[in-house]
Write a protein that holds these residues in place. Structure first.
Motif, PDB file in Angstrom:
ATOM      1  N   ARG A  74       0.918  -1.265   0.072  1.00 13.70           N
ATOM      2  CA  ARG A  74       0.075  -0.102  -0.063  1.00 13.70           C
ATOM      3  C   ARG A  74       0.923   1.127   0.116  1.00 13.70           C
ATOM      4  O   ARG A  74       0.664   2.217  -0.657  1.00 13.70           O
ATOM      5  N   SER A  75       2.169   1.124   0.661  1.00 10.50           N
ATOM      6  CA  SER A  75       2.943   2.209   0.612  1.00 10.50           C
ATOM      7  C   SER A  75       3.833   2.794  -0.823  1.00 10.50           C
ATOM      8  O   SER A  75       4.231   3.664  -0.895  1.00 10.50           O
ATOM      9  N   SER A  76       3.429   1.739  -1.723  1.00 11.34           N
ATOM     10  CA  SER A  76       4.136   1.902  -2.932  1.00 11.34           C
ATOM     11  C   SER A  76       3.340   2.721  -3.953  1.00 11.34           C
ATOM     12  O   SER A  76       3.742   2.887  -5.234  1.00 11.34           O
ATOM     13  N   TYR A  77       1.940   2.783  -3.861  1.00 11.80           N
ATOM     14  CA  TYR A  77       1.363   3.499  -4.744  1.00 11.80           C
ATOM     15  C   TYR A  77       0.319   4.509  -4.015  1.00 11.80           C
ATOM     16  O   TYR A  77      -0.003   4.536  -2.847  1.00 11.80           O
ATOM     17  N   VAL A  78       0.091   5.408  -4.904  1.00  9.14           N
ATOM     18  CA  VAL A  78      -1.068   6.596  -4.586  1.00  9.14           C
ATOM     19  C   VAL A  78      -2.260   6.523  -5.283  1.00  9.14           C
ATOM     20  O   VAL A  78      -2.444   6.419  -6.414  1.00  9.14           O
ATOM     21  N   VAL A  79      -3.296   6.402  -4.488  1.00  6.22           N
ATOM     22  CA  VAL A  79      -4.654   6.587  -5.038  1.00  6.22           C
ATOM     23  C   VAL A  79      -5.368   7.886  -4.894  1.00  6.22           C
ATOM     24  O   VAL A  79      -5.342   8.363  -3.754  1.00  6.22           O
ATOM     25  N   MET A  80      -5.899   8.430  -6.003  1.00  4.93           N
ATOM     26  CA  MET A  80      -6.536   9.692  -5.978  1.00  4.93           C
ATOM     27  C   MET A  80      -7.939   9.383  -6.340  1.00  4.93           C
ATOM     28  O   MET A  80      -8.189   8.701  -7.341  1.00  4.93           O
ATOM     29  N   THR A  81      -9.143  10.122  -5.537  1.00  3.23           N
ATOM     30  CA  THR A  81     -10.453  10.011  -6.097  1.00  3.23           C
ATOM     31  C   THR A  81     -10.921  11.633  -6.062  1.00  3.23           C
ATOM     32  O   THR A  81     -10.454  12.237  -5.345  1.00  3.23           O
ATOM     33  N   LYS A  82     -12.013  11.503  -6.333  1.00  2.00           N
ATOM     34  CA  LYS A  82     -12.870  12.925  -6.378  1.00  2.00           C
ATOM     35  C   LYS A  82     -14.385  12.759  -5.956  1.00  2.00           C
ATOM     36  O   LYS A  82     -14.909  11.640  -6.160  1.00  2.00           O
ATOM     37  N   VAL A  83     -14.808  13.632  -5.183  1.00  2.00           N
ATOM     38  CA  VAL A  83     -16.317  13.577  -4.874  1.00  2.00           C
ATOM     39  C   VAL A  83     -16.938  14.966  -5.245  1.00  2.00           C
ATOM     40  O   VAL A  83     -16.405  16.041  -5.450  1.00  2.00           O
ATOM     41  N   TYR A  84     -18.291  14.989  -5.876  1.00  2.00           N
ATOM     42  CA  TYR A  84     -18.960  15.859  -6.154  1.00  2.00           C
ATOM     43  C   TYR A  84     -20.547  15.213  -6.485  1.00  2.00           C
ATOM     44  O   TYR A  84     -21.547  15.645  -5.897  1.00  2.00           O
ATOM     45  N   TRP A  85     -20.166  14.333  -7.629  1.00  2.00           N
ATOM     46  CA  TRP A  85     -21.646  13.720  -7.927  1.00  2.00           C
ATOM     47  C   TRP A  85     -21.617  12.383  -7.569  1.00  2.00           C
ATOM     48  O   TRP A  85     -21.108  11.376  -7.984  1.00  2.00           O
ATOM     49  N   GLY A  86     -22.355  12.101  -6.221  1.00  2.00           N
ATOM     50  CA  GLY A  86     -22.248  10.841  -5.697  1.00  2.00           C
ATOM     51  C   GLY A  86     -23.737  10.074  -5.893  1.00  2.00           C
ATOM     52  O   GLY A  86     -23.663   8.892  -5.669  1.00  2.00           O
ATOM     53  N   GLY A  87     -24.724  10.438  -6.448  1.00  2.00           N
ATOM     54  CA  GLY A  87     -25.904  10.188  -6.697  1.00  2.00           C
ATOM     55  C   GLY A  87     -27.104  10.958  -7.055  1.00  2.00           C
ATOM     56  O   GLY A  87     -26.692  12.113  -7.550  1.00  2.00           O
ATOM     57  N   ARG A  88     -28.223  10.719  -6.944  1.00  2.00           N
ATOM     58  CA  ARG A  88     -29.139  11.246  -7.619  1.00  2.00           C
ATOM     59  C   ARG A  88     -29.986  12.145  -6.617  1.00  2.00           C
ATOM     60  O   ARG A  88     -30.627  13.266  -6.965  1.00  2.00           O
ATOM     61  N   ALA A  89     -29.967  11.878  -5.436  1.00  2.00           N
ATOM     62  CA  ALA A  89     -30.675  12.610  -4.494  1.00  2.00           C
ATOM     63  C   ALA A  89     -29.926  13.992  -4.211  1.00  2.00           C
ATOM     64  O   ALA A  89     -28.501  14.135  -4.425  1.00  2.00           O
ATOM     65  N   PRO A  90     -30.739  15.165  -3.879  1.00  2.00           N
ATOM     66  CA  PRO A  90     -29.777  16.351  -3.824  1.00  2.00           C
ATOM     67  C   PRO A  90     -28.789  16.718  -2.696  1.00  2.00           C
ATOM     68  O   PRO A  90     -27.798  17.367  -2.992  1.00  2.00           O
ATOM     69  N   SER A  91     -28.910  15.524  -1.874  1.00  2.00           N
ATOM     70  CA  SER A  91     -27.914  15.689  -0.631  1.00  2.00           C
ATOM     71  C   SER A  91     -26.680  14.865  -0.848  1.00  2.00           C
ATOM     72  O   SER A  91     -25.493  14.828  -0.372  1.00  2.00           O
ATOM     73  N   GLU A  92     -26.626  14.084  -2.323  1.00  2.00           N
ATOM     74  CA  GLU A  92     -25.695  13.366  -2.660  1.00  2.00           C
ATOM     75  C   GLU A  92     -24.677  13.970  -3.869  1.00  2.00           C
ATOM     76  O   GLU A  92     -23.793  13.441  -4.387  1.00  2.00           O
ATOM     77  N   ILE A  93     -25.081  15.393  -4.027  1.00  5.53           N
ATOM     78  CA  ILE A  93     -24.406  16.024  -5.205  1.00  5.53           C
ATOM     79  C   ILE A  93     -23.872  17.436  -4.491  1.00  5.53           C
ATOM     80  O   ILE A  93     -24.317  17.973  -3.505  1.00  5.53           O
ATOM     81  N   GLY A  94     -22.585  17.636  -4.902  1.00  2.87           N
ATOM     82  CA  GLY A  94     -21.999  18.806  -4.292  1.00  2.87           C
ATOM     83  C   GLY A  94     -20.931  18.687  -3.405  1.00  2.87           C
ATOM     84  O   GLY A  94     -20.453  17.746  -3.128  1.00  2.87           O
ATOM     85  N   LEU A  95     -20.659  19.757  -2.534  1.00  2.00           N
ATOM     86  CA  LEU A  95     -19.710  20.025  -1.532  1.00  2.00           C
ATOM     87  C   LEU A  95     -20.145  20.449  -0.241  1.00  2.00           C
ATOM     88  O   LEU A  95     -19.337  21.038   0.596  1.00  2.00           O
ATOM     89  N   SER A  96     -21.107  19.776   0.206  1.00  2.61           N
ATOM     90  CA  SER A  96     -21.572  19.940   1.564  1.00  2.61           C
ATOM     91  C   SER A  96     -20.801  19.353   2.465  1.00  2.61           C
ATOM     92  O   SER A  96     -20.125  18.266   2.016  1.00  2.61           O
ATOM     93  N   ARG A  97     -20.610  19.371   3.678  1.00  5.02           N
ATOM     94  CA  ARG A  97     -19.658  18.586   4.596  1.00  5.02           C
ATOM     95  C   ARG A  97     -20.341  17.264   4.606  1.00  5.02           C
ATOM     96  O   ARG A  97     -19.647  16.151   4.573  1.00  5.02           O
TER      97      ARG A  97
END
Length: 323
Positions: A74-97
């Motif tokens: 695990r220490s030999s590679y770097v994984v990057m992901t992104k959040v913003y569009w997580g689903g269809r519900a209003p609370s699953e989109i955006g950058l709310s905490r």
């Protein structure tokens, strides 16, 4: 492989990283994805980039299965992901905490990881207060679910605002901005981001060095069957290529092809090496749909020494779009 610091952090990342947009969980099968990831890793790539929205979460699942099966340290590679569009519900989109926390949690489940190395805000959120956004990502890091956070497709002013908020409230600022950068998308990286990064500790990472395949040379005679522009949901790319502007760009690429032929490399390899000519560009994310393609892309690093100022000026003369 060449390694560079991720922004001003001490983390060393490969100058070429493997992106999973379109390909993993979508365009290619899981077996081919595994072969591509293995070839990349064995040739020094330590950056694997994905997002919760890629293939509706399937890209993260495929990447997670590959990492579990290969059992690389695990220490030999770097994984990057992104959040913003997580689903269809209003609370699953955006950058709310709420969505930042829950989005990262969902990504970790799909990736089968305890933490990601970098989590990105996949775009700016005009409906979320900047303090909430910075606090949300600070909480993710403090809880051990990510080591760094970054921005993707943010404006220079938004990045500066995030830094000001972090400084004001003793929070963690973004480490790196991910932006599109290629022969035809230059101004933001070459002018705006260079200026911002000079004022902050934010680094630069770029994606789409081949402009969705436009710069590969395969579209000079039309749209090949099974190419990205021929895929369902990518009519926008097809329209872009066949537009008046797109045809002009293809004509200029034929002139750049003459330069790559002189160097003994492909147009794609020249385009990727050209993106790496800025040492402040920590890593260029490339995609691949075949084993042959990932080998070709990885060899781009060999042509970086050829990208002298004189050669860059020659390319600028052909493209006629230097900022």
């Amino acid at each position: 492989m060449l390694y560079r610091n991720l922004g001003r952090t001490g983390l060393k990342v490969s100058a070429i990283g493997l992106g999973t947009w379109v390909t993993f969980g979508g365009q290619i099968g899981d077996d081919v994805a595994g072969q591509i990831a293995e070839i990349a890793y064995e040739n020094g790539v330590n950056v694997f980039d994905t997002a919760e929205v890629y293939a509706g979460g399937r890209a993260e699942i495929v990447l997670g299965n590959i990492l579990r099966k290969k059992q690389w340290r695990r220490s030999s590679y770097v994984v990057m992901t992104k959040v913003y569009w997580g689903g269809r519900a209003p609370s699953e989109i955006g950058l709310s905490r709420k969505h930042i926390i829950e989005g990262v949690h969902g990504s970790l489940q799909r990736l089968q990881l305890e933490y990601v190395d970098v989590v990105f805000a996949n775009q700016a959120d005009p409906d979320a207060d900047m303090e909430e956004i910075v606090r949300g990502f600070t909480q993710v890091i403090n809880s051990g679910k990510a080591l760094y956070w970054g921005t993707s497709r943010w404006s220079p002013s938004q990045i500066m605002e995030a830094y000001a908020v972090a400084r004001q409230y003793n929070l963690i600022p973004p480490t790196v901005e991910q932006s599109e950068y290629n022969f035809f998308r230059r101004e933001k990286v070459e002018t705006d981001l260079v200026d911002v990064c000079g004022k902050t500790k934010c680094g630069i990472m770029t994606w789409s060095p081949l402009a969705g395949g436009m710069i590969s040379g395969k579209y000079s005679d039309g749209i090949p069957v099974d190419s990205r522009a021929d895929l369902k949901g990518f009519s926008w790319l097809k329209d872009k290529i066949t537009s008046v502007q797109g045809r002009k760009q293809q004509a200029r690429l034929m002139e750049v092809q003459i330069i790559s032929d002189r160097l003994g490399c492909t147009l794609s390899q020249l385009a990727i090496a050209w993106c790496l000519r800025y040492s402040s560009n920590s890593s260029v994310l490339v995609g691949a749909s075949t084993v042959e393609q990932i080998y070709e892309n990885l060899k781009s690093i060999n042509y970086l020494p050829s990208i002298t100022k004189e050669l860059s000026d020659e390319i600028d003369t052909v493209l006629q779009n230097a900022p």
